[in-house]
Design a protein around this motif. Sequence first.
Motif, short mmCIF file in Angstrom:
data_model
loop_
_atom_site.label_atom_id
_atom_site.label_comp_id
_atom_site.label_asym_id
_atom_site.label_seq_id
_atom_site.Cartn_x
_atom_site.Cartn_y
_atom_site.Cartn_z
N ASP A 13 0.82 -1.21 0.00
CA ASP A 13 0.00 0.00 0.00
C ASP A 13 0.86 1.26 0.00
O ASP A 13 0.65 2.18 0.79
CB ASP A 13 -0.95 -0.01 1.20
N LEU A 14 1.85 1.30 -0.90
CA LEU A 14 2.74 2.45 -1.01
C LEU A 14 2.21 3.43 -2.06
O LEU A 14 1.58 3.03 -3.03
CB LEU A 14 4.15 2.00 -1.40
N THR A 15 2.50 4.70 -1.84
CA THR A 15 2.14 5.72 -2.83
C THR A 15 3.31 5.85 -3.80
O THR A 15 4.45 6.07 -3.39
CB THR A 15 1.89 7.07 -2.13
N VAL A 16 2.99 5.69 -5.09
CA VAL A 16 4.04 5.67 -6.11
C VAL A 16 3.63 6.51 -7.31
O VAL A 16 2.48 6.52 -7.72
CB VAL A 16 4.30 4.22 -6.59
N GLU A 17 4.61 7.21 -7.87
CA GLU A 17 4.43 7.91 -9.13
C GLU A 17 5.02 7.01 -10.21
O GLU A 17 6.21 6.68 -10.18
CB GLU A 17 5.18 9.24 -9.09
N TYR A 18 4.18 6.57 -11.14
CA TYR A 18 4.63 5.67 -12.21
C TYR A 18 5.12 6.49 -13.39
O TYR A 18 4.46 7.42 -13.82
CB TYR A 18 3.50 4.75 -12.65
N ARG A 19 6.29 6.12 -13.90
CA ARG A 19 6.86 6.77 -15.08
C ARG A 19 7.11 5.70 -16.14
O ARG A 19 8.11 4.97 -16.07
CB ARG A 19 8.14 7.51 -14.72
N PRO A 20 6.21 5.58 -17.10
CA PRO A 20 6.33 4.52 -18.11
C PRO A 20 7.50 4.74 -19.05
O PRO A 20 7.73 5.85 -19.53
CB PRO A 20 5.00 4.58 -18.85
N CYS A 21 8.24 3.67 -19.30
CA CYS A 21 9.37 3.66 -20.22
C CYS A 21 9.14 2.54 -21.23
O CYS A 21 9.64 1.43 -21.05
CB CYS A 21 10.68 3.45 -19.47
N PRO A 22 8.38 2.80 -22.28
CA PRO A 22 7.98 1.73 -23.21
C PRO A 22 9.11 1.22 -24.09
O PRO A 22 9.50 1.87 -25.05
CB PRO A 22 6.88 2.38 -24.04
N GLY A 23 9.61 0.06 -23.77
CA GLY A 23 10.56 -0.67 -24.60
C GLY A 23 11.73 0.15 -25.12
O GLY A 23 12.30 0.95 -24.41
N ALA A 24 12.07 -0.09 -26.37
CA ALA A 24 13.21 0.60 -26.98
C ALA A 24 12.83 1.97 -27.52
O ALA A 24 13.68 2.70 -28.00
CB ALA A 24 13.77 -0.26 -28.11
#
Length: 82
Positions: free
Chosen positions: A46-57
């Motif tokens: 139950d952690l608060t997280v900021e997701y930063r997507p890094c899609p593949g290459a």
Amino acid sequence: ALGPFRIRDSSSVLEGAPRPDKPLILYEYDASPFSKRVREMINLLDLTVEYRPCPGARQSKFSEEMYEKTGRKTVPYLVDPN
């Protein structure tokens, strides 16, 4: 309608655990099995997280940001700004 679902550890182990003041930052790729494991544990704890997507290459803002910080483009990469 189903969802959203929240999964959390209801045991007494986490009850008194300190909580981070600032959200964690996770550089991740949705299809990565390693990123999936990290996301599952984040939800369980139950952690608060900021997701930063890094899609593949593909080049993306967050991929470049992570490369500048680490010199690598491998995910997942978790940052604790606390």
